[in-house]
Motif scaffolding. Structure first.
Motif, mmCIF file in Angstrom:
data_model
loop_
_atom_site.group_PDB
_atom_site.id
_atom_site.type_symbol
_atom_site.label_atom_id
_atom_site.label_comp_id
_atom_site.label_asym_id
_atom_site.label_seq_id
_atom_site.Cartn_x
_atom_site.Cartn_y
_atom_site.Cartn_z
ATOM 1 N N GLU A 1 0.830 -1.203 0.000
ATOM 2 C CA GLU A 1 0.000 0.000 0.000
ATOM 3 C C GLU A 1 0.869 1.261 0.000
ATOM 4 N N VAL A 2 1.971 1.222 0.738
ATOM 5 C CA VAL A 2 2.898 2.355 0.758
ATOM 6 C C VAL A 2 3.489 2.576 -0.630
ATOM 7 N N TYR B 1 9.096 8.890 4.648
ATOM 8 C CA TYR B 1 8.638 8.651 6.024
ATOM 9 C C TYR B 1 7.215 9.161 6.216
ATOM 10 N N LEU B 2 6.918 10.354 5.708
ATOM 11 C CA LEU B 2 5.572 10.909 5.809
ATOM 12 C C LEU B 2 4.570 10.019 5.071
ATOM 13 N N THR B 3 4.940 9.564 3.895
ATOM 14 C CA THR B 3 4.077 8.678 3.115
ATOM 15 C C THR B 3 3.739 7.422 3.904
ATOM 16 N N GLU B 4 4.742 6.839 4.525
ATOM 17 C CA GLU B 4 4.534 5.621 5.305
ATOM 18 C C GLU B 4 3.642 5.880 6.513
ATOM 19 N N LEU B 5 3.863 6.995 7.194
ATOM 20 C CA LEU B 5 3.044 7.311 8.370
ATOM 21 C C LEU B 5 1.575 7.491 7.993
ATOM 22 N N LEU B 6 1.322 8.117 6.856
ATOM 23 C CA LEU B 6 -0.068 8.327 6.442
ATOM 24 C C LEU B 6 -0.749 7.010 6.093
ATOM 25 N N VAL B 7 -0.022 6.103 5.458
ATOM 26 C CA VAL B 7 -0.614 4.794 5.152
ATOM 27 C C VAL B 7 -0.846 4.000 6.433
ATOM 28 N N GLY C 1 -4.431 2.899 6.968
ATOM 29 C CA GLY C 1 -4.545 1.463 6.764
ATOM 30 C C GLY C 1 -4.484 0.989 5.336
ATOM 31 N N SER C 2 -4.567 1.900 4.358
ATOM 32 C CA SER C 2 -4.464 1.499 2.960
ATOM 33 C C SER C 2 -4.256 2.721 2.091
ATOM 34 N N PHE C 3 -3.778 2.486 0.873
ATOM 35 C CA PHE C 3 -3.616 3.569 -0.089
ATOM 36 C C PHE C 3 -4.961 4.201 -0.417
ATOM 37 N N ARG C 4 -5.967 3.362 -0.652
ATOM 38 C CA ARG C 4 -7.270 3.905 -1.020
ATOM 39 C C ARG C 4 -7.844 4.771 0.096
ATOM 40 N N ALA C 5 -7.680 4.338 1.321
ATOM 41 C CA ALA C 5 -8.213 5.125 2.437
ATOM 42 C C ALA C 5 -7.543 6.490 2.519
ATOM 43 N N VAL C 6 -6.232 6.554 2.190
ATOM 44 C CA VAL C 6 -5.536 7.842 2.199
ATOM 45 C C VAL C 6 -6.117 8.764 1.135
ATOM 46 N N VAL C 7 -6.266 8.255 -0.098
ATOM 47 C CA VAL C 7 -6.735 9.140 -1.165
ATOM 48 C C VAL C 7 -8.197 9.528 -0.945
ATOM 49 N N GLU C 8 -8.994 8.632 -0.384
ATOM 50 C CA GLU C 8 -10.381 8.992 -0.083
ATOM 51 C C GLU C 8 -10.441 10.097 0.962
ATOM 52 N N ALA C 9 -9.605 9.995 1.982
ATOM 53 C CA ALA C 9 -9.587 11.033 3.018
ATOM 54 C C ALA C 9 -9.095 12.356 2.442
ATOM 55 N N ALA C 10 -8.029 12.303 1.643
ATOM 56 C CA ALA C 10 -7.498 13.527 1.047
ATOM 57 C C ALA C 10 -8.533 14.184 0.140
ATOM 58 N N ALA C 11 -9.276 13.366 -0.588
ATOM 59 C CA ALA C 11 -10.261 13.894 -1.528
ATOM 60 C C ALA C 11 -11.453 14.533 -0.830
#
Length: 472
Positions: A159-160, A185-191, A195-205
């Protein structure tokens, strides 16, 4: 699963196949790290102090993207070793491990080189009990490694990698001061947080409304009492985190991991997150390279826009990018502010650097009248009014003073009728310039006006293409 979900999953699966290292690549990495570690330990054994070697970074955590060739090996020494000795021991081990390596300098010297096709950095640091005890920025890295290794398994590592590749694709990956984007490091912390790549982009969106704040270990420092992380000019001043994205370092509550991340890169992630969710496609992860503009194409763009671009071109200062780009931005801001103050109305600006460096501003106003209006104080404010009147009463080049309403006004000779005249004058050095930029300009520079900026296309055709055809 909806059609949109299926499309998203198909795209990320295809991307994953392209970016996940295969077993052969992983084995080559393991063998290289083992050999380098053995060399380091043998060199450390010859020193008069204890020490150890550890792999850090994305290759240590399994979050590296296929084709990346970077190995970061840290050599840790006891905290009571003085700084000079640490640097000396670090270089000694570095050269023993990488005989063909060269010395580079960040916060202190380290050795970088090539081994079996991999790019290797061998960096000395202190072995500490807590990241809050750091004596240099690199001392945090082993703590970052330990924290994430305990939280990232093979699935989350995948996912990272997806998130990293997405950020690379949209031009927002990298904590260097040229990019001012998302660090590894920031990328990893956000994932880990989502918990997943999709969850990050959904939250950002949908959910992010800067300032966005995370405090993974609930240090209570994400609010008003924490200190900035990269504002070195303020030292330990007790200031709040005021960045658009705040992720309190779980190993060091005094640091915002995202401090270097510019507001435009946070917004860029939000924009492209929405695009990915609305229309999943691999092109967002792997965009086509920009086709550079030819000089003729630049001239066409300038003519079509009917503006007046001006560019200051000079030899790029011989400093590392993390020093160069902040100075270029400072200098560009100083030049633009002065152009605006003088009435030339900059629409947009940009800075580029390679062998040359360029400060570019696109102006709505190419030329100003020979005179400018200058208002004085109200006539009833006697002391100041009389001073103003006397200053201009005998000036043969001034029109007035005369009275407009209740105050004196004079129309005086404008210092510079064109932006080029200002840029070619010594007044350029009165604006806020980066120190190395100022020195480079003092050695000589060219001013390009209008279609003449097409001369930049041979060196900066791709950057000009991005400028004249901007995207989020």
């Amino acid at each position: 699963m909806t059609g949109e979900d299926e499309s998203f999953e198909a795209v990320v699966a295809a991307v994953g196949e392209r970016i996940d290292p295969d077993e052969r690549e992983r084995e080559r990495m393991r063998e290289a790290v083992a050999a380098l570690t053995q060399r380091a330990e043998e060199a450390i054994a010859d020193l008069p102090v204890a020490g150890d070697a550890m792999q850090v970074g994305s290759t240590a955590r399994g979050t590296w993207i296929s084709g990346d060739r970077d190995i970061d090996l840290f050599v840790r020494f006891p905290a009571d070793v003085d700084r000079e000795a640490l640097e000396s021991y670090g270089l000694e081990v570095g050269h023993a491990v990488l005989p063909e390596g060269r010395e580079e300098y960040a916060e202190h010297p380290y050795v970088t080189g090539e081994f079996d096709g991999f790019d290797v950095d061998l960096v000395p640091c202190y072995r500490l009990d807590a990241a809050t005890e750091i004596q240099s920025a690199v001392d945090r890295t082993p703590f970052h490694n330990e924290y994430l290794n305990a939280r990232i398994d093979a699935d989350l590592a995948g996912e990272v990698r997806l998130f990293k590749q997405f950020l690379k694709g949209i031009g927002a990956y990298g904590s260097d001061l040229r990019t001012r984007g998302f660090s590894g490091y920031l990328t990893e912390l956000l994932v880990v947080e989502y918990g997943s790549f999709r969850a990050v982009v959904e939250a950002a969106a949908d959910e992010w409304h800067p300032p966005v704040r995370f405090d993974p270990e609930d240090h209570g420092r994400a609010r008003e009492t924490a200190k900035p992380s990269r504002n070195e000019e303020v030292g330990d001043a007790d200031l709040p985190f005021d960045d658009p994205l705040v992720v309190v370092d779980p190993t060091d509550p005094e640091r915002n991991v995202a401090a270097v991340c510019a507001a435009e890169n946070v917004a860029r992630l939000q924009h492209y997150a929405r695009e990915l969710l609305a229309d999943p496609r691999e092109e967002l992860f792997f965009p086509d390279p920009t086709d550079p503009l030819s000089p003729e194409a630049v001239r066409d763009r300038v003519a079509d826009r009917a503006t007046t671009p001006v560019a200051v071109r000079f030899d790029a200062p011989d400093v590392v990018e993390d020093q160069l780009y902040p100075q270029l931005r400072k200098s560009l801001a100083g030049v633009r502010d002065e152009l605006d103050r003088r009435g030339f109305d900059a629409l947009r600006d940009a800075t580029f650097a390679d062998e040359s460096a360029v400060l570019l501003a696109e102006l709505a106003v190419a030329e100003r009248p020979a005179v400018e209006r200058h208002e004085g104080p109200p006539v009833h404010v006697r002391q100041h009014a009389e001073g103003f009147f006397e200053k201009y009463a005998d000036d043969p080049e001034a029109y007035g003073p005369f009275i407009d309403g209740d105050r004196y006004v004079v129309e005086r000779r404008r210092e510079f009728e064109t932006a080029a005249a200002f840029l070619e004058s010594d007044a350029l050095f009165d604006v806020a310039l980066g120190v190395h930029v100022e020195s480079a300009l003092a050695d000589g520079y060219d001013v390009l006006v209008g279609e003449a900026v097409a001369q930049l296309a041979d060196e900066f055709g791709a950057q000009l293409a991005d400028y004249f055809d901007p995207e989020p």
